[in-house]
Design a protein around this motif. Structure first.
Motif, PDB file in Angstrom:
ATOM      1  N   VAL A   1     -63.104  31.798  16.986  1.00 62.47           N
ATOM      2  CA  VAL A   1     -63.767  32.336  15.375  1.00 62.47           C
ATOM      3  C   VAL A   1     -64.151  33.478  16.249  1.00 62.47           C
ATOM      4  CG1 VAL A   1     -64.803  32.944  13.031  1.00 62.47           C
ATOM      5  CG2 VAL A   1     -63.927  31.210  13.755  1.00 62.47           C
ATOM      6  N   VAL A   2     -64.308  35.085  16.242  1.00 67.32           N
ATOM      7  CA  VAL A   2     -64.549  36.109  16.578  1.00 67.32           C
ATOM      8  C   VAL A   2     -65.060  36.795  15.799  1.00 67.32           C
ATOM      9  CG1 VAL A   2     -64.546  38.029  19.036  1.00 67.32           C
ATOM     10  CG2 VAL A   2     -63.096  35.645  19.219  1.00 67.32           C
ATOM     11  N   PHE A   3     -67.048  37.528  16.317  1.00 71.54           N
ATOM     12  CA  PHE A   3     -67.474  37.935  15.460  1.00 71.54           C
ATOM     13  C   PHE A   3     -67.313  39.591  16.403  1.00 71.54           C
ATOM     14  CE2 PHE A   3     -68.757  34.187  13.096  1.00 71.54           C
ATOM     15  CZ  PHE A   3     -69.121  34.807  12.551  1.00 71.54           C
ATOM     16  N   ASN A   4     -66.362  40.405  15.861  1.00 73.32           N
ATOM     17  CA  ASN A   4     -66.411  41.397  16.413  1.00 73.32           C
ATOM     18  C   ASN A   4     -67.044  42.510  15.024  1.00 73.32           C
ATOM     19  OD1 ASN A   4     -64.142  41.093  18.401  1.00 73.32           O
ATOM     20  ND2 ASN A   4     -63.608  40.328  16.329  1.00 73.32           N
ATOM     21  N   LYS A   5     -68.364  43.256  15.698  1.00 69.53           N
ATOM     22  CA  LYS A   5     -69.020  44.396  14.701  1.00 69.53           C
ATOM     23  C   LYS A   5     -68.059  45.805  14.700  1.00 69.53           C
ATOM     24  CE  LYS A   5     -73.385  42.443  16.805  1.00 69.53           C
ATOM     25  NZ  LYS A   5     -74.535  42.796  16.837  1.00 69.53           N
ATOM     26  N   LYS A   6     -67.455  45.894  15.783  1.00 65.01           N
ATOM     27  CA  LYS A   6     -67.030  47.491  15.493  1.00 65.01           C
ATOM     28  C   LYS A   6     -65.530  47.657  13.946  1.00 65.01           C
ATOM     29  CE  LYS A   6     -62.663  46.873  18.160  1.00 65.01           C
ATOM     30  NZ  LYS A   6     -61.687  47.192  18.975  1.00 65.01           N
ATOM     31  N   PHE A   7     -65.638  48.422  13.816  1.00 60.97           N
ATOM     32  CA  PHE A   7     -64.582  48.098  12.417  1.00 60.97           C
ATOM     33  C   PHE A   7     -63.509  48.459  12.584  1.00 60.97           C
ATOM     34  CE2 PHE A   7     -69.531  48.730  10.858  1.00 60.97           C
ATOM     35  CZ  PHE A   7     -69.126  48.102   9.754  1.00 60.97           C
ATOM     36  N   LEU A   8     -62.841  48.457  12.230  1.00 63.99           N
ATOM     37  CA  LEU A   8     -61.133  48.781  12.182  1.00 63.99           C
ATOM     38  C   LEU A   8     -61.444  50.312  11.413  1.00 63.99           C
ATOM     39  CD1 LEU A   8     -59.447  45.548  12.044  1.00 63.99           C
ATOM     40  CD2 LEU A   8     -59.704  47.197  14.246  1.00 63.99           C
ATOM     41  N   PRO A   9     -60.341  51.822  11.901  1.00 59.43           N
ATOM     42  CA  PRO A   9     -60.541  52.171  11.122  1.00 59.43           C
ATOM     43  C   PRO A   9     -59.747  52.633   9.790  1.00 59.43           C
ATOM     44  CG  PRO A   9     -58.907  52.544  12.780  1.00 59.43           C
ATOM     45  CD  PRO A   9     -59.736  51.607  13.233  1.00 59.43           C
ATOM     46  N   PHE A  10     -58.867  51.042   9.204  1.00 61.90           N
ATOM     47  CA  PHE A  10     -58.535  51.538   7.917  1.00 61.90           C
ATOM     48  C   PHE A  10     -59.905  50.849   6.788  1.00 61.90           C
ATOM     49  CE2 PHE A  10     -55.848  49.489   5.139  1.00 61.90           C
ATOM     50  CZ  PHE A  10     -54.490  50.398   4.347  1.00 61.90           C
ATOM     51  N   HIS A  11     -60.057  49.669   7.277  1.00 60.43           N
ATOM     52  CA  HIS A  11     -61.250  49.880   5.922  1.00 60.43           C
ATOM     53  C   HIS A  11     -62.054  49.065   6.951  1.00 60.43           C
ATOM     54  CE1 HIS A  11     -62.695  47.061   2.634  1.00 60.43           C
ATOM     55  NE2 HIS A  11     -61.823  47.701   1.733  1.00 60.43           N
ATOM     56  N   ALA A  12     -63.618  48.265   6.284  1.00 66.50           N
ATOM     57  CA  ALA A  12     -64.415  47.869   6.869  1.00 66.50           C
ATOM     58  C   ALA A  12     -64.059  46.648   6.103  1.00 66.50           C
ATOM     59  CB  ALA A  12     -65.848  48.105   6.289  1.00 66.50           C
ATOM     60  N   ASN A  13     -63.781  46.244   5.548  1.00 64.35           N
ATOM     61  CA  ASN A  13     -63.903  44.287   6.121  1.00 64.35           C
ATOM     62  C   ASN A  13     -61.976  44.312   6.966  1.00 64.35           C
ATOM     63  OD1 ASN A  13     -65.649  44.063   4.893  1.00 64.35           O
ATOM     64  ND2 ASN A  13     -64.880  44.136   2.936  1.00 64.35           N
ATOM     65  N   GLY A  14     -61.856  44.018   8.061  1.00 69.95           N
ATOM     66  CA  GLY A  14     -60.584  43.670   8.935  1.00 69.95           C
ATOM     67  C   GLY A  14     -60.946  42.241   9.441  1.00 69.95           C
ATOM     68  N   ILE A  15     -59.020  42.103   9.285  1.00 68.49           N
ATOM     69  CA  ILE A  15     -59.857  40.088   9.686  1.00 68.49           C
ATOM     70  C   ILE A  15     -58.072  40.105  10.629  1.00 68.49           C
ATOM     71  CG2 ILE A  15     -58.463  38.793   7.904  1.00 68.49           C
ATOM     72  CD1 ILE A  15     -59.823  36.899   8.260  1.00 68.49           C
ATOM     73  N   THR A  16     -58.336  39.560  11.732  1.00 68.24           N
ATOM     74  CA  THR A  16     -56.692  38.876  12.228  1.00 68.24           C
ATOM     75  C   THR A  16     -56.647  38.421  12.861  1.00 68.24           C
ATOM     76  OG1 THR A  16     -56.847  41.705  13.430  1.00 68.24           O
ATOM     77  CG2 THR A  16     -56.182  40.494  14.690  1.00 68.24           C
ATOM     78  N   PHE A  17     -55.606  37.808  12.292  1.00 70.21           N
ATOM     79  CA  PHE A  17     -55.134  36.251  13.117  1.00 70.21           C
ATOM     80  C   PHE A  17     -54.086  36.297  14.323  1.00 70.21           C
ATOM     81  CE2 PHE A  17     -56.391  36.283   8.722  1.00 70.21           C
ATOM     82  CZ  PHE A  17     -56.926  34.109   8.684  1.00 70.21           C
ATOM     83  N   THR A  18     -53.709  35.647  15.423  1.00 69.83           N
ATOM     84  CA  THR A  18     -53.339  35.630  16.494  1.00 69.83           C
ATOM     85  C   THR A  18     -52.944  34.175  16.878  1.00 69.83           C
ATOM     86  OG1 THR A  18     -54.180  37.758  17.680  1.00 69.83           O
ATOM     87  CG2 THR A  18     -52.842  35.953  18.936  1.00 69.83           C
ATOM     88  N   ALA A  19     -51.338  33.971  16.563  1.00 67.90           N
ATOM     89  CA  ALA A  19     -51.375  32.174  17.058  1.00 67.90           C
ATOM     90  C   ALA A  19     -50.509  33.003  18.385  1.00 67.90           C
ATOM     91  CB  ALA A  19     -50.084  32.382  15.920  1.00 67.90           C
ATOM     92  N   GLN A  20     -50.450  31.495  18.981  1.00 69.98           N
ATOM     93  CA  GLN A  20     -50.037  31.643  19.985  1.00 69.98           C
ATOM     94  C   GLN A  20     -49.340  29.786  20.639  1.00 69.98           C
ATOM     95  OE1 GLN A  20     -53.212  32.226  23.182  1.00 69.98           O
ATOM     96  NE2 GLN A  20     -52.243  33.960  23.772  1.00 69.98           N
ATOM     97  N   GLY A  21     -48.214  29.399  20.652  1.00 75.76           N
ATOM     98  CA  GLY A  21     -47.391  27.990  20.884  1.00 75.76           C
ATOM     99  C   GLY A  21     -46.616  27.967  21.484  1.00 75.76           C
ATOM    100  N   LYS A  22     -45.439  27.589  21.825  1.00 73.96           N
ATOM    101  CA  LYS A  22     -44.555  27.050  23.797  1.00 73.96           C
ATOM    102  C   LYS A  22     -43.416  26.916  22.322  1.00 73.96           C
ATOM    103  CE  LYS A  22     -43.375  23.444  26.678  1.00 73.96           C
ATOM    104  NZ  LYS A  22     -43.567  21.846  26.608  1.00 73.96           N
TER     105      LYS A  22
END
Length: 477
Positions: free
Chosen positions: A114-135
């Motif tokens: 869980v990474v807290f990035n202080k920067k703002f995404l341009p679309f909205h102030a509340n952004g959350i990105t999920f990244t999944a990896q696997g075999k």
């Protein structure tokens, strides 16, 4: 014309924040759904959660990281046993494993994943990105935005929306503004709640509407009861003492006893002698009780947000315990239908997100909703109901969001009490107002609130970078 249902404005979920807790929780659920649809869920071996903007700046205090983990675990905020939350989180932290979608375990270290990035995404102030990896799968990434009140959206390009058309049923009374809703009431000779009930019937049958309104009210009532009967200190590090318990104890004559039912508690309150100061104390007590439960990761109803979840229950409980001892379930439903649709107008044409509009978007909107509901119960005309909502919001314009330590505690909890008192006063003023003499239409105050939100300095929009959040630190507490 997009119709925002009353049940979208009054959602059941877990505190302390609808935009920072419930929204990310729902985003995690949506991410799991995408993985299933792409048939790659079983291949996932790791998931990373990136928080942006306000979700990052005040995420710790709002339990955003915990909400994301609970959502990825396949739990539902509406039904999860509240007492199980701490054990689920503790297990994840201890074992460094997450029960993805409740089906299989993957390695997950909250300190790294869980990474807290202080920067703002341009679309909205509340952004959350999920990244999944696997075999045997390509890295899959998906970004969601929590836009307030537990609502989540994805940014869509013009290309991605081609050919899409949101299918909605035919509503008997379509409207996109307070003016158009009022026109339906005038033409049909109906109350606002009656118009809304007919529109809600396009989405669900009448029995379901009644049942869901009862479930919403039961959740609010239970929350108030728990808050009035729980003492101690709120979690989070500010060491805020619960006050609803002490106020309730004094108002009940120096004793706090468990009751067999919520109705027994209500009847006990009705037997108390109440003067003007006690009325203010009861409204304060009810609102504090709900928001203290919210601050403790308890189950509340977004109304329209978690941070403002105490206003509507407080005003409704005031009506049932002090103002009208013969109040009925039908009147509770009437109140909720009216309040809910007023909230939807703010949702569509302004914002209910403190990260976008400051606290005026939360307490201001909830106060307007409560004022409208109470005014209709008191016999106000549809015109006066609109005036009540307008007055309540007018006197919250410009209210900033500056939570100390990023927690939904100071000044948030007390602001619910102030919003509830203003709602009652706004309803009284509206009843004494001839609509012909009203100068400010509700649509204009909604428009003004949105303009004020756009002009407001970003630091005062749920970032903990200004106001009380800077003037007072956790160390001071």
């Amino acid at each position: 014309m997009e119709y925002v249902s009353v049940f979208e404005m009054l959602k059941i979920g877990i505190g302390p924040s609808s935009s920072h807790t419930l929204g990310p929780w729902r985003a995690a659920e949506a991410f799991l759904k995408e993985l299933k649809e792409k048939q790659i869920l079983e291949k996932v071996q790791s998931v990373r959660v990136d928080l942006y903007g306000s979700l990052s700046l005040t995420g710790k205090g709002h339990a955003t990281d915990l909400a994301a983990m609970l959502g990825l675990s396949g739990t539902d905020p509406e039904y999860i046993p509240v007492e199980s939350i701490s054990s689920i989180i503790e297990t994840i932290r201890k074992d460094k494993k997450l029960h993805l979608a409740g089906k299989f375990f993957i390695h997950f270290d909250p300190e790294k994943e869980v990474v807290f990035n202080k920067k703002f995404l341009p679309f909205h102030a509340n952004g959350i990105t999920f990244t999944a990896q696997g075999k045997g799968m390509e890295t899959y990434e998906s970004t969601f935005y929590s836009i307030g009140g537990g609502f989540i959206v994805k940014e869509k390009t013009e290309e991605s929306t081609k050919g899409e058309a949101k299918q909605q049923p035919a509503f008997p009374y379509e409207f996109d503004s307070a003016k158009e809703l009022l026109a339906h009431c005038q033409r049909e000779g109906k109350k606002i709640s009656e118009i809304v009930f007919e529109d809600e019937k396009a989405l669900r049958n009448p029995q379901k509407i009644h049942a869901e309104l009862l479930r919403v009210w039961s959740t609010m009532a239970e929350c108030a009861y728990i808050g009035c009967h729980t003492e101690g200190t709120l979690p989070g590090g500010l060491n805020v003492r619960r006050r609803a318990y002490d106020i309730h104890k004094k108002l009940m004559g120096g004793e706090v006893i468990p009751y067999a039912s919520f109705q027994d508690w209500i009847e006990a309150i009705r037997k108390r002698k109440v003067d003007f100061r006690d009325t203010l104390k009861w409204v304060t007590c009810f609102s504090l009780a709900v928001n203290e439960v919210n601050a403790s990761l308890g189950r509340v109803v977004t109304a329209p947000t978690n941070g403002s979840s105490g206003v509507i229950p407080a005003v409704l409980l005031y009506y049932l315990t002090i103002d009208n001892h013969k109040g009925t379930q039908a009147q509770v439903e009437q109140f909720l239908l009216t309040a809910g649709i007023i909230g939807s107008l703010f949702k569509k044409h302004a914002t209910i997100s403190a990260a976008m509009g400051g606290c005026q978007a939360e307490i201001g909107v909830s106060s307007a909703m409560a004022a409208a509901g109470l005014c209709e119960l008191w016999g106000g005309t549809p015109e006066q109901v609109m005036i009540a909502a307008e007055i309540a919001m007018e006197h919250h314009l410009g209210l900033t969001c500056d939570p100390i330590g990023g927690l939904v505690q100071i000044p948030c909890i007390e602001r619910n009490a102030m919003g509830a008192i203003k709602a009652i006063n706004a309803a009284e003023l509206a009843l004494e107002t001839n609509p012909k003499n009203a100068k400010v239409p509700l649509d204009k105050v909604i428009q003004t609130m949105w303009q004020t939100a756009q002009d407001m300095n970003t630091k005062y929009k749920e970032t903990s970078e200004a106001g009380l959040a800077v003037a007072v630190s956790i160390a001071d507490c």
